[in-house]
Design an enzyme around this catalytic site. Structure first.
Site, PDB file in Angstrom:
ATOM      1  N   CYS A 101       8.090   0.418  -2.133  1.00 46.60           N
ATOM      2  CA  CYS A 101       6.789   0.332  -1.473  1.00 46.60           C
ATOM      3  C   CYS A 101       6.939  -0.521  -0.219  1.00 46.60           C
ATOM      4  CB  CYS A 101       5.758  -0.281  -2.418  1.00 46.60           C
ATOM      5  SG  CYS A 101       4.099  -0.398  -1.732  1.00 46.60           S
ATOM      6  N   HIS A 143       1.582   7.679  -6.034  1.00 46.20           N
ATOM      7  CA  HIS A 143       1.838   6.303  -5.581  1.00 46.20           C
ATOM      8  C   HIS A 143       0.762   5.873  -4.582  1.00 46.20           C
ATOM      9  CE1 HIS A 143       4.638   2.981  -4.247  1.00 46.20           C
ATOM     10  NE2 HIS A 143       3.832   3.064  -3.189  1.00 46.20           N
ATOM     11  N   GLU A 144       0.471   6.746  -3.610  1.00 41.81           N
ATOM     12  CA  GLU A 144      -0.496   6.385  -2.568  1.00 41.81           C
ATOM     13  C   GLU A 144      -1.932   6.351  -3.092  1.00 41.81           C
ATOM     14  OE1 GLU A 144       0.680   5.048  -0.034  1.00 41.81           O
ATOM     15  OE2 GLU A 144       2.722   5.814  -0.132  1.00 41.81           O
ATOM     16  N   HIS A 147      -2.750   3.083  -4.532  1.00 42.32           N
ATOM     17  CA  HIS A 147      -3.135   2.056  -3.550  1.00 42.32           C
ATOM     18  C   HIS A 147      -4.640   2.082  -3.289  1.00 42.32           C
ATOM     19  CE1 HIS A 147       0.567   0.167  -2.334  1.00 42.32           C
ATOM     20  NE2 HIS A 147       1.142   1.325  -2.048  1.00 42.32           N
TER      21      HIS A 147
END
Length: 177
Positions: A101, A143-144, A147
């Site tokens: 990351c 993953h994004e 966030h």
């Protein structure tokens, strides 16, 4: 003109907060934010970046898969702006894969993610999209989107034994693949 933005690091409280939905995609500031995210991801050699990583609490991220020293087998794709995304379906199968990351430099983790996902999102032109992603691109998307919910890849680890430094990753994992 796009600007390179500072990528905030783990510990900054913005990374742990849910991001706000984008209401007016055609707003000049939102379009500028998208350009800045694309430029910042490219400069950092990232395959994705989310608005909270540059201290902007909006539900926007960029998927920009490309082969690199960090991800040599990544498929090549144009940087794509993903706005107000949702995962609407996913495979039963989960696969562990190495993730890093830009907000957690020097660390990798072996993270379980769904092998395939079906998603909806709005593109930068305001069009609603429905797509399926598999493998590495599905991993980037998951993953994004994490966030945008205040979640880091470290929160997804099964064990602390699944953490490795970038240096060890380059030495041990990439040389075996």
């Amino acid at each position: 003109m796009s600007q390179l933005m500072t990528i905030i690091q783990l510990g900054n409280p913005i990374l742990r907060q849910p991001a706000k939905p984008v209401e007016n995609i055609s707003d000049r500031q939102i379009q500028q934010l998208i350009d800045d995210l694309i430029a910042t991801a490219a400069e950092a050699n990232g395959v994705g970046i989310a608005a909270p990583q540059i201290a902007q609490s909006y539900q926007i991220f960029i998927v920009a898969s490309h082969p690199s020293s960090r991800y040599p087998d990544a498929p090549d794709m144009e940087p794509t702006a993903i706005i107000n995304p949702q995962i609407i379906n996913h495979s039963e199968e989960m696969v562990k894969g190495w993730e890093g990351c830009l907000s957690i430099p020097g660390i990798r983790g072996l993270v379980p993610r769904y092998q395939e996902i079906e998603v909806t999102y709005t593109d930068r032109n305001g069009l609603l999209k429905k797509q399926s992603f598999t493998d590495f691109v599905a991993r980037i998307f998951q993953h994004e989107i994490d966030h945008l919910h205040g979640i880091s890849f470290l929160d997804r680890l099964v064990s602390n034994f699944d953490i490795i430094t970038e240096q060890e990753y380059q030495k041990r994992v990439l040389t075996r693949e």
